[in-house]
Design a protein around this motif. Structure first.
Motif, short mmCIF file in Angstrom:
data_model
loop_
_atom_site.label_atom_id
_atom_site.label_comp_id
_atom_site.label_asym_id
_atom_site.label_seq_id
_atom_site.Cartn_x
_atom_site.Cartn_y
_atom_site.Cartn_z
N ALA A 1 -4.79 3.65 4.37
CA ALA A 1 -4.32 2.50 3.60
C ALA A 1 -4.53 1.23 4.41
N ALA A 2 -4.88 0.15 3.71
CA ALA A 2 -5.01 -1.17 4.34
C ALA A 2 -4.64 -2.21 3.29
N TYR A 3 -3.62 -3.00 3.60
CA TYR A 3 -3.19 -4.03 2.64
C TYR A 3 -2.41 -5.11 3.38
N MET A 4 -2.17 -6.23 2.69
CA MET A 4 -1.39 -7.33 3.26
C MET A 4 0.08 -7.14 2.94
N MET A 5 0.92 -7.12 3.98
CA MET A 5 2.35 -6.96 3.80
C MET A 5 3.02 -8.29 3.45
N ASN A 6 2.49 -9.34 3.97
CA ASN A 6 2.92 -10.70 3.63
C ASN A 6 1.73 -11.62 3.85
N ALA A 7 1.95 -12.92 3.80
CA ALA A 7 0.83 -13.87 3.84
C ALA A 7 0.01 -13.79 5.11
N GLU A 8 0.62 -13.34 6.22
CA GLU A 8 -0.09 -13.34 7.50
C GLU A 8 -0.24 -11.96 8.14
N THR A 9 0.45 -10.95 7.63
CA THR A 9 0.51 -9.65 8.31
C THR A 9 -0.15 -8.56 7.50
N GLY A 10 -1.12 -7.92 8.13
CA GLY A 10 -1.79 -6.79 7.51
C GLY A 10 -1.20 -5.48 7.99
N TYR A 11 -1.46 -4.44 7.23
CA TYR A 11 -1.01 -3.09 7.57
C TYR A 11 -2.19 -2.15 7.43
N VAL A 12 -2.42 -1.33 8.46
CA VAL A 12 -3.49 -0.33 8.42
C VAL A 12 -2.91 1.00 8.87
N ARG A 13 -3.12 2.03 8.07
CA ARG A 13 -2.64 3.38 8.38
C ARG A 13 -3.85 4.28 8.67
N LEU B 1 10.49 9.58 -5.04
CA LEU B 1 9.92 9.63 -6.38
C LEU B 1 9.08 8.39 -6.67
N LYS B 2 9.58 7.24 -6.29
CA LYS B 2 8.82 6.00 -6.51
C LYS B 2 7.51 6.04 -5.73
N ALA B 3 7.57 6.44 -4.46
CA ALA B 3 6.36 6.47 -3.63
C ALA B 3 5.32 7.43 -4.19
N LEU B 4 5.77 8.60 -4.66
CA LEU B 4 4.84 9.56 -5.25
C LEU B 4 4.24 9.05 -6.56
N LEU B 5 5.05 8.35 -7.33
CA LEU B 5 4.55 7.75 -8.57
C LEU B 5 3.50 6.68 -8.26
N CYS B 6 3.77 5.87 -7.25
CA CYS B 6 2.82 4.82 -6.86
C CYS B 6 1.53 5.42 -6.32
N ARG B 7 1.64 6.55 -5.62
CA ARG B 7 0.43 7.19 -5.13
C ARG B 7 -0.41 7.73 -6.27
N TYR B 8 0.24 8.25 -7.29
CA TYR B 8 -0.50 8.80 -8.43
C TYR B 8 -1.40 7.73 -9.06
N TYR B 9 -0.86 6.54 -9.24
CA TYR B 9 -1.62 5.50 -9.91
C TYR B 9 -2.48 4.66 -8.96
N LEU B 10 -2.02 4.44 -7.75
CA LEU B 10 -2.68 3.48 -6.86
C LEU B 10 -3.23 4.12 -5.58
N GLY B 11 -3.14 5.44 -5.47
CA GLY B 11 -3.67 6.11 -4.30
C GLY B 11 -2.77 5.93 -3.09
N ASP B 12 -3.33 6.22 -1.91
CA ASP B 12 -2.54 6.14 -0.68
C ASP B 12 -2.02 4.74 -0.41
N VAL B 13 -2.77 3.71 -0.78
CA VAL B 13 -2.29 2.34 -0.59
C VAL B 13 -1.00 2.14 -1.36
N GLY B 14 -0.93 2.63 -2.57
CA GLY B 14 0.28 2.51 -3.36
C GLY B 14 1.43 3.26 -2.73
N TYR B 15 1.15 4.46 -2.20
CA TYR B 15 2.20 5.24 -1.56
C TYR B 15 2.81 4.47 -0.40
N TYR B 16 1.96 3.94 0.48
CA TYR B 16 2.49 3.26 1.67
C TYR B 16 3.10 1.90 1.34
#
Length: 535
Positions: A201-213, A502-517
């Motif tokens: 997963a790689a996404y922006m957590m806020n305006a300046e901070t990225g997250y990479v798993r 449950l929310k994290a698993l639901l988000c993974r179903y629709y948005l993949g690992d990025v959604g999960y994290y």
């Protein structure tokens, strides 16, 4: 029951849940950590020849001096257990799976599936992979593969997965039922090479901070990271949270390549040395994708080998801050020697040392079994839960947060974090463990929540919606319909954990690992501490 006894029981139960969730990782720690430097040409084929050849290989390559005469009449596994916990023999299927896992590609169709009510349900489709090109979609239920019925038969996993694997260019016929309909369709999928990024997963957590798993170090991890970093920098990334928790290792070269992404030119990343391997130094090139921004690396007790190389270099060189719990403590490097039947020997040929000269390998003098259960001991003696004061972080000790050069791991092995974050055991009890082991959470997501929340809603509201009390009540009814005995006290003590899962698993179903994290990280104490220390 005495308070201490009750607390120890809760801790043990809590940790059992973690072990259930991560049992696959636990197996990989013994088989995969620090996976080799290179592969050798194919060797012997039968058992006797293999044992003789293995003893020759040990004499020529093993990291330490060893008397192989005493090993002559032992089975192969027993021979290797006399050496160290990470020298292992891999049967052909294990060797192939390991290679494909780390290479980041395989020949197949490119889907993920889940057995829901004994029906194969598609829960992920690799973008631009063969299945995607053939029209297979998220939520499809696969009934047959070629002429074999795969739903309703309780086939073992290896028989299911093997039916999709095959030579690129070959075809596989699939009969499926589209989600929400009773109409069956037949599709022909042409197998091909499926490329999978080692970036979970790689996404922006806020305006300046990225997250990479990153959960493993494959052949292309450094290039995958560089591409992810470039994308995040284009979105404004100036700070980075790099999540290496539960990363059991992988290619040594991938570890040095990733560390290189953060360092200026000519910095010592790591060096290796063994009885038959002269000291080899690995330096940064100064061409990395994220050399200047603030950096926090998340580690835990399952962070091992290649991931410890990265964390150790960043800590020793003062490039960033390490957040979490003491890492696994695997400082050995393996080389793979392949046999003619597809099996392989992973043999320890060297130790690696961090820039300050630390060997972070934990002791294995008590034997193989004791080594495998060392993490259990950390749980029971209070290290993971913060009940052991010798594991307080540098902030609690009033030393500030700047990583100290030559930091020592107190002889216990592993990388000691700069900021300690205890294992949160709240809500993890025996009843929750039972739900996890019986896959009740995943079943409920696919049976109920996917019909209640659609993809567009999840994508637009992932940061500000939570499952409702009505969802929880419905979940309780679902458990009752499964004929699972409910412990009301433990159920409601686990309510927050259950809803978050449950929310994290639901988000993974629709948005993949990025959604999960994206979902899981909203309630993650280690992530919160990293963000605080990056301010």
């Amino acid at each position: 029951m005495k308070k201490n006894t009750r607390n120890n029981l809760l801790i043990a139960i809590s940790y059992s849940v973690i072990l259930i969730v991560g049992m696959v990782l636990g197996i990989k720690f013994i088989k995969e950590q620090g996976y080799g430097v290179k592969k050798s040409s194919q060797l012997a084929t039968n058992s006797n020849e293999k044992l003789d050849e293995i003893l020759h290989i040990i004499n020529r390559n093993y990291v330490d001096e060893i008397n192989t005469d005493s090993l002559q009449n032992l089975p192969i596994d027993s021979v290797l257990h006399q050496l160290d916990p990470h020298s292992v023999y891999l049967p052909p299927t294990d060797a192939q799976d390991m290679s494909e896992n780390l290479e980041g590609n395989f020949e197949g169709v490119g889907i993920e599936y889940y057995m829901l009510n004994d029906t194969m349900m598609v829960t992920g489709v690799v973008k631009d992979g063969p299945a995607s090109q053939a029209g297979i979609k998220l939520g499809d239920k696969i009934l047959t593969i070629d002429s074999t019925m795969v739903s309703g038969r309780n086939l073992p996993k290896e028989q299911l997965t093997g039916r999709f694997r095959g030579k690129a260019g070959s075809g596989v016929s699939v009969v499926l039922m589209r989600n929400g309909t009773n109409v069956q369709s037949r599709l022909m999928v042409t197998r091909g090479k499926v490329n999978i990024s080692s970036i979970d997963a790689a996404y922006m957590m806020n305006a300046e901070t990225g997250y990479v798993r990153i959960s493993k170090f494959g052949a292309h991890t450094d290039n995958d990271f560089a591409a992810a970093a470039a994308s995040l920098k284009a979105k404004g990334m100036k700070k980075l949270v790099l999540d290496l928790r539960d990363n059991g290792g992988g290619y040594f070269s991938a570890a040095t390549g990733l560390a290189d992404q953060f360092l200026p030119e000519n910095k010592l990343i790591v060096y290796t040395q063994g009885k038959h391997e002269p000291r080899t130094d690995y330096f940064s090139t100064g061409t990395g994708a994220f050399q200047n921004g603030k950096l926090a690396i998340l580690i835990n007790e399952n962070t091992a080998s290649a991931s410890e190389i990265v964390a150790g270099a960043i800590q020793d060189l003062g490039r960033g801050i390490i957040v979490g719990r003491r890492s696994f403590g695997k400082g050995l490097v393996q080389e793979q020697f392949a046999f003619g039947d597809g099996s392989a020997l992973n043999l320890t040929i060297a130790r690696y040392y961090t820039p300050s000269g630390r060997s972070i390998q934990k002791s294995y003098k008590k034997g193989y079994d004791a080594y495998k259960h060392e993490l259990d001991e950390r749980m029971m003696d209070g290290e993971l839960t913060g009940d052991r004061t010798s594991f307080q972080d540098s902030i609690e000790k009033g030393e500030g947060v700047t990583p100290a050069p030559n930091r020592k791991p107190k002889g216990l092995g592993g990388i000691q974090p700069d900021v300690f974050v205890k294992l949160d055991t709240a809500g993890y009890n025996r009843f929750y463990a039972n739900l996890v082991s019986k896959k009740v959470l995943s079943d409920y997501v696919f049976n109920a929540l996917t019909t209640r929340y659609n993809a567009s809603f999840i994508e637009q509201n992932i940061n500000n919606f939570a499952l409702s009390d009505n969802d929880f009540k419905d979940f309780i009814g679902y458990i009752q319909r499964k004929n699972i005995t409910i412990d009301r006290t433990q159920l409601y003590n686990s309510k927050t954990v259950i809803l978050n899962d449950l929310k994290a698993l639901l988000c993974r179903y629709y948005l993949g690992d990025v959604g999960y994290y994206k979902s899981a990280n909203q309630n993650d104490n280690a992530v919160k501490q990293a963000l605080i220390n990056l301010q």
